[in-house]
Design a protein around this motif. Structure first.
Motif, PDB file in Angstrom:
ATOM      1  N   PRO A 162       0.823  -1.215   0.000  1.00  9.61           N
ATOM      2  CA  PRO A 162       0.000   0.000   0.000  1.00  9.61           C
ATOM      3  C   PRO A 162       0.856   1.263   0.000  1.00  9.61           C
ATOM      4  CG  PRO A 162      -0.384  -1.372   1.966  1.00  9.61           C
ATOM      5  CD  PRO A 162       0.694  -2.032   1.189  1.00  9.61           C
ATOM      6  N   LYS A 163       0.281   2.305  -0.515  1.00  6.44           N
ATOM      7  CA  LYS A 163       0.991   3.594  -0.507  1.00  6.44           C
ATOM      8  C   LYS A 163       0.767   4.248   0.853  1.00  6.44           C
ATOM      9  CE  LYS A 163      -0.114   4.342  -5.397  1.00  6.44           C
ATOM     10  NZ  LYS A 163       0.890   3.500  -5.957  1.00  6.44           N
ATOM     11  N   GLY A 164       1.313   5.463   1.008  1.00  9.14           N
ATOM     12  CA  GLY A 164       1.038   6.231   2.229  1.00  9.14           C
ATOM     13  C   GLY A 164       1.745   5.684   3.453  1.00  9.14           C
ATOM     14  N   ILE A 165       2.968   5.221   3.278  1.00  5.95           N
ATOM     15  CA  ILE A 165       3.737   4.747   4.439  1.00  5.95           C
ATOM     16  C   ILE A 165       4.117   5.951   5.292  1.00  5.95           C
ATOM     17  CG2 ILE A 165       5.916   3.659   5.145  1.00  5.95           C
ATOM     18  CD1 ILE A 165       5.853   2.161   2.460  1.00  5.95           C
ATOM     19  N   LEU A 166       3.990   5.794   6.592  1.00  3.01           N
ATOM     20  CA  LEU A 166       4.346   6.873   7.507  1.00  3.01           C
ATOM     21  C   LEU A 166       5.834   6.746   7.845  1.00  3.01           C
ATOM     22  CD1 LEU A 166       2.062   8.682   8.621  1.00  3.01           C
ATOM     23  CD2 LEU A 166       2.289   7.412  10.774  1.00  3.01           C
ATOM     24  N   PRO A 167       6.655   7.744   7.521  1.00  7.13           N
ATOM     25  CA  PRO A 167       8.074   7.607   7.883  1.00  7.13           C
ATOM     26  C   PRO A 167       8.235   7.661   9.407  1.00  7.13           C
ATOM     27  CG  PRO A 167       7.710   9.460   6.376  1.00  7.13           C
ATOM     28  CD  PRO A 167       6.373   9.025   6.856  1.00  7.13           C
ATOM     29  N   THR A 187       0.462  -0.458   9.803  1.00  2.00           N
ATOM     30  CA  THR A 187       1.280   0.501  10.550  1.00  2.00           C
ATOM     31  C   THR A 187       0.790   1.929  10.287  1.00  2.00           C
ATOM     32  OG1 THR A 187       2.907   0.415   8.755  1.00  2.00           O
ATOM     33  CG2 THR A 187       3.408  -0.862  10.736  1.00  2.00           C
ATOM     34  N   ALA A 188       0.437   2.206   9.039  1.00  2.00           N
ATOM     35  CA  ALA A 188      -0.059   3.556   8.734  1.00  2.00           C
ATOM     36  C   ALA A 188      -1.357   3.805   9.497  1.00  2.00           C
ATOM     37  CB  ALA A 188      -0.272   3.705   7.230  1.00  2.00           C
ATOM     38  N   ALA A 189      -2.221   2.773   9.522  1.00  2.00           N
ATOM     39  CA  ALA A 189      -3.506   2.933  10.215  1.00  2.00           C
ATOM     40  C   ALA A 189      -3.304   3.146  11.710  1.00  2.00           C
ATOM     41  CB  ALA A 189      -4.377   1.701   9.981  1.00  2.00           C
ATOM     42  N   GLU A 190      -2.241   2.561  12.261  1.00  2.00           N
ATOM     43  CA  GLU A 190      -2.013   2.693  13.709  1.00  2.00           C
ATOM     44  C   GLU A 190      -1.006   3.790  14.042  1.00  2.00           C
ATOM     45  OE1 GLU A 190      -1.835  -0.651  16.136  1.00  2.00           O
ATOM     46  OE2 GLU A 190      -3.638  -1.464  15.230  1.00  2.00           O
TER      47      GLU A 190
END
Ligand code: COA
Length: 747
Positions: A162-167, A187-190
Motif C-alpha cells: 500500500p501507498k502512504g507509508i508513515l516515515p 502501521t499507517a492505520a495505527e
C-alpha cells in the motif's frame, strides 16, 4: 503468496559481496519488467517509487520501450545513464535468469526479485542457478517471492504494497510477503512510523541477519521487528541478534509454536527440544523480545520507538479504581514489571490527593471521586520521583469527570516526561472515553483501553533494558577444562566399530574425561566376577545386562536394583541371564554392569546437542518419569558462561524444588552448572558428538555434588578427531559439516 519451504543451505557470499547499505540507500533503481499496465506489479512498483519521493535515478526497463509515468522505458538496464545499485525484478520466473547478465554488466549490487515460482513451489534448482549467477556477477539476491523493500533513508518505496507509508523509526523484516505487505497498511492505520520494511521471502541469499546488520546501525531505526517462519542459519542469526539487541530493541514474532514436525530428533533430549521451545529460549538469550502475535508486536514496537528506557526496576500504578489497580498489578507480575515498595515515599507524596478511604500503597488509589486535578498532581509526583522508573496511569470512567480535561492533562504530562521515563495509560469506559483514547493515540500518547495491553508494552521496555544491563555485566569467564584426548579415544573406538552410539562403559570413560561423576561400576563377565565387583563397589548395587543387541534393558528383564548382599547378587545375575536369553535368544551377552546404587537427590536432566537450526545447544530440566509430560526444560545456545548456566537452571518452573521445599536443604545448583559447562566444552571439543544426555542427573544437597546415573552419547561419523594431546578445547566445529545440520530449514 505461499511461504518459502527451502531446505538447502545458501552458498557462501562472494568475497566481493557489496555493502548491504546499497540495498537501503541505492543511488539508482531499475525496475526490470516495468509495465504500462496499471494492474501489473511492474507498474505498481514504479508508481510507488515515484510517489514515495525517491531522489535517486529511477529506470523502468521493458524492451517494448515507450514511457511509463513520465519516465522513459529503457530496453535494457545497461542503458541506464547513472549507477544502478538495485534492480527490482518483476518478470515471470522463467525470464529472471535471462536478465542477470545485463545487471552484472551494469554493476548492479542488489537484485530484489519479486517473482514467485521458485523454491516455495519446489523449483529450487532455478533459484540456486540464479543465486550462483548473481554471486559470479558480484550481486546479492533479496527474495525471490517478496513484495519489495521500503527504506526511509532513501525515501524509497520499492514495493507493491500500500501507498502512504508513515516515515518513522520502526524497521520491519518480514519473511511472509503477505503479512509484511499488510503490515505496511496496518502501521499507517495505527500511526506507526517506519524506517524500513524488507520482505525476505525465500531467503535464497540475503536473510534477516543481513538486514539486521544494516538496521542495527541505522540511526533512523530505533526498534526492529521481525516476522519469522523458519530459521536457516540460526547460529549467525543469534550472533547478529546479540549485537543488535545491545544497540536497540528487537521484537520477534515467529509462527509455528506447535510441536508438529519438531519431535523427530534421535535422542530423548531431542524429543524434548521441540523446535519452538529452543527458538523461544535462544532468541531470548540473544536479547530479543518475542511477542505472541502481530498486534502485540506492533504495540510493543510503537511503544519502544517512542518511550524512554527505564533506569531501574520500580513502577508506580496510579488509579481511580481498586479493581483495575489489582488487574494492573497482576499484569505487572505477568510481564516482569517490578513495583515500587517504598510506602513511606508514596505516603509523603500522595497523601494530599488520596482520601482516607483510598490507598497509599502501590497501586495508589485516588478513588472514584478523583478529579482531573488529582490526576495531574499524582502524575506530576509519580513522574518526578527519582525512585520511580515507570508509571502506569489507569482511569475507569466516572460521571464526575471531564474527559477532555483528562485528555489535556495526560497529553501535557506525557509531553513533559516522555523523554525521562516510560509511561503507559489505560482508560476504560464508554464511547466518549474511547474517542479520547483514539485522539490521544493519534497524538502519539501510549493510551490503551486494556490494562494488560498497556502493561505488556511497559514490560517490553523493562525486558529490553534488563537484557542490555545483563549483557553489559558480563565478566571474563574461565570454562572448566576437560580431557579432550581421552574423549576422542572413546569416540574413535566406537566409530571404528561402525557405531554411532557409545556403550555404557565408553560413555562412562567419556564422562570421566569430561569431569561429570557417575556411580562406581565394573563390567563383570561371570557370576563370580559379579560378586567380586559388588564387594569392591560396596552394597547396595545395581546390575544391568551388557549387550549391543539389547537396547531396552528393562524390557528384557536385564536390570536389577537394590541388591543388598552377595546372595541377592547371585540370584539377580541368574535371573538377568535367564530372562535376557528368553527375550533375545540370539543376543551376544558380554556380561553385566555392576554399579553402585545411588539413593536420594532430585532427578534432573542435562543435555547437549547440535540443533538443526541453531547448532550446539544445551538443555536443562527437571528429570524423572514425568519429564516428557511436564516439559519443564530450558535451552541455551552454546557457548554459555557461568551466569547463563545459572539463568538456565533458574528458568525452569520447578526451580524452587532445587532451592529446597518443606524444610529440605537447598540442592547443589553449582553442581548442575558445572555439569552444563562441561558438556558445553565437550560439544566444542568434539564435532563428532551430536547428542549427550545425562538422565537422570541426581542433584544432592548443596556441597554434595551431582551424579549422572546414565549417560547417553550419540555420534556422527564426520571429520577425523583431532590428534590426542591436542589443545583441550579445539576451535569450534563447523556445524555445517555435521549430519544433524544438513537441513537448515526452520524450527
Ligand atoms: N525484461 C524486461 N521486461 C520484460 C522482460 C525482460 N526480459 N520479459 C518480460 N518483460 C515484461 C513483460 O513484457 C511485461 O510487460 P508488459 O506488461 O509491458 O507486457 C512485464 O515484464 C511483466 O511480465 P508479464 O509476463 O506480464 O508478467 P506479470 O506482470 O503478469 O507477472 C510477476 C510477473 C513477477 C508479477 C509474476 O510472475 C509473479 O511472480 N507474481 C507473484 C508475485 C508475488 O506474489 N511475489 C511475492 C510477494 S509476497
Amino acid at each position: 503468496m505461499p511461504g518459502p519451504k527451502r531446505d538447502d543451505a545458501p552458498t557462501a557470499p562472494a568475497p566481493s559481496a557489496p555493502d548491504i547499505r546499497y540495498m537501503f540507500e541505492p543511488r539508482g533503481v531499475a525496475v526490470i519488467g516495468a509495465s504500462d499496465n496499471p494492474k501489473k506489479i511492474g507498474h505498481s512498483i514504479v508508481s510507488n517509487i515515484i510517489e514515495g519521493g525517491y531522489k535517486g535515478g529511477l529506470y523502468p526497463v521493458n524492451p517494448k520501450g515507450g514511457e511509463l509515468l513520465g519516465r522513459k522505458m529503457l530496453a535494457s538496464v545497461e542503458d541506464a545513464p547513472g549507477p544502478v545499485d538495485m534492480a527490482v525484478i518483476t518478470v515471470p520466473a522463467d525470464a529472471v535468469y535471462g536478465v542477470l547478465d545485463g545487471c552484472a554488466r551494469k554493476g548492479v549490487k542488489f537484485l530484489v526479485i519479486i517473482t514467485s515460482g521458485f523454491s516455495e513451489t519446489g523449483n529450487s534448482r532455478e533459484e540456486h542457478r540464479i543465486v550462483e549467477r548473481a554471486r559470479e556477477g558480484g550481486m546479492r539476491v533479496l527474495g525471490p517471492n517478496i513484495f519489495g523493500v521500503y527504506s526511509r533513508a532513501a525515501s524509497l518505496n520499492a514495493t507493491f504494497g500500500p501507498k502512504g507509508i508513515l516515515p518513522g523509526s520502526v524497521a520491519i523484516i518480514s519473511q511472509s510477503g503477505a503479512i509484511g505487505s499488510a503490515m505496511m497498511g496496518k502501521t499507517a492505520a495505527e500511526h506507526i512510523g517506519l524506517s524500513a520494511m524488507v520482505s525476505i521471502g525465500n531467503k535464497s541469499d540475503l536473510d534477516e541477519s543481513d538486514c539486521l546488520e544494516y538496521l542495527m546501525r541505522s540511526e533512523q531505526t530505533r526498534v526492529i521487528m521481525m516476522y519469522m517462519e523458519g530459521v536457516k542459519d540460526g547460529e549467525r542469526l543469534l550472533r547478529v541478534l546479540r549485537e543488535a539487541t545491545a544497540r536497540k530493541p528487537v521484537v520477534v514474532i515467529k509462527s509455528g509454536r506447535s510441536k508438529r514436525g519438531a519431535l523427530a530428533a534421535a535422542s530423548h533430549t531431542g524429543s524434548l527440544a521441540g523446535a519452538d521451545e529452543v527458538f523461544e529460549d535462544v532468541v531470548a538469550q540473544a536479547g530479543a523480545i518475542r511477542a505472541e502475535n502481530i498486534q502485540e508486536a506492533l504495540d510493543w514496537s510503537k511503544f519502544l520507538a517512542e518511550a524512554a528506557m527505564p533506569e531501574g526496576q520500580s513502577t508506580l500504578i496510579v488509579t481511580n479504581g481498586g479493581g483495575i489497580g489489582v488487574l494492573a498489578a497482576d499484569a505487572c507480575e505477568k510481564y516482569g514489571v517490578g513495583l515500587l515498595d517504598d510506602v513511606q515515599t508514596i505516603k509523603a507524596h500522595f497523601q494530599s490527593v488520596v482520601p482516607p478511604f483510598g490507598s497509599l500503597k502501590n497501586p495508589v488509589d485516588l478513588t472514584g471521586q478523583a478529579t482531573p486535578d488529582d490526576y495531574d498532581k499524582s502524575l506530576g509526583a509519580a513522574l518526578s520521583l527519582e525512585n520511580v522508573h515507570g508509571v502506569v496511569c489507569l482511569y475507569c470512567e466516572t460521571g464526575v469527570f471531564d474527559p477532555d480535561r483528562l485528555a489535556a492533562i495526560v497529553k501535557a504530562r506525557y509531553d513533559q516526561f516522555r523523554a525521562v521515563k516510560p509511561i503507559v495509560f489505560s482508560f476504560f469506559g464508554g464511547q466518549v472515553l474511547e474517542d479520547r483514547v483514539a485522539m490521544l493515540r493519534h497524538a502519539g500518547v501510549p493510551v490503551y483501553t486494556d490494562v494488560y495491553e498497556a502493561v505488556s508494552c511497559l514490560g517490553a521496555a523493562f525486558r529490553h533494558q534488563a537484557t542490555r544491563a545483563y549483557a553489559a555485566g558480563a565478566t571474563p569467564f574461565q570454562p572448566p577444562r576437560i580431557d579432550a584426548a581421552a574423549i576422542h579415544r572413546a569416540i574413535d573406538g566406537a566409530l571404528a566399530d561402525g557405531r554411532t552410539f557409545l556403550l555404557a562403559h565408553e560413555s562412562r570413560a567419556v564422562m570421566d574425561a569430561v569431569g561429570v561423576r557417575m556411580p562406581r561400576a565394573r563390567v563383570a563377565r561371570s557370576l563370580s566376577e559379579s560378586v567380586l565387583a559388588a564387594k569392591e563397589i560396596g552394597f547396595p548395587v545395581v546390575m544391568k545386562v551388557v549387550s549391543k543387541d539389547i537396547v531396552h534393558k528393562s524390557d528384557a528383564g536385564g536390570v536389577a536394583l537394590d541388591l543388598d548382599d552377595e546372595r541377592e547378587v547371585v540370584d539377580a545375575y541368574q535371573a538377568i541371564m535367564q530372562s535376557c536369553r528368553a527375550y533375545a535368544p540370539k543376543a551376544v551377552i558380554e556380561g553385566v554392569e555392576v554399579m553402585q546404587m545411588v539413593r536420594g537427590g532430585v532427578e534432573t536432566i542435562v543435555g547437549a546437542r547440535r540443533d538443526p537450526s541453531f547448532g550446539p545447544t544445551l538443555m536443562f530440566g527437571l528429570g524423572g518419569i514425568y519429564v516428557e509430560v511436564l516439559k519443564d526444560v530450558s535451552f541455551r545456545s552454546s557457548p554459555i558462561d557461568r551466569r547463563e548456566a545459572f539463568r538456565m537452571v533458574s528458568d525452569i518452573r520447578s526451580y524452587s524444588l532445587l532451592l529446597g521445599v518443606r524444610g529440605e536443604e537447598r540442592k547443589d545448583i553449582e553442581g548442575i552448572i558445572d555439569a552444563l559447562l562441561r558438556l558445553d566444552q565437550m560439544l566444542k571439543a568434539c564435532p563428532q558428538v551430536t547428542d549427550v544426555e545425562l538422565n537422570p542427573l541426581r542433584v544432592f544437597d548443596e556441597g554434595e555434588g551431582v551424579i549422572a546415573l546414565d549417560a547417553r552419547i550419540l555420534l556422527a561419523a564426520i571429520a577425523p578427531a583431532p590428534a590426542p594431546g591436542a589443545a583441550a578445547v579445539p576451535p569450534h566445529p563447523n556445524p555445517s559439516s555435521s549430519p544433524t545440520t544438513v537441513s537448515k530449514e526452520g524450527s
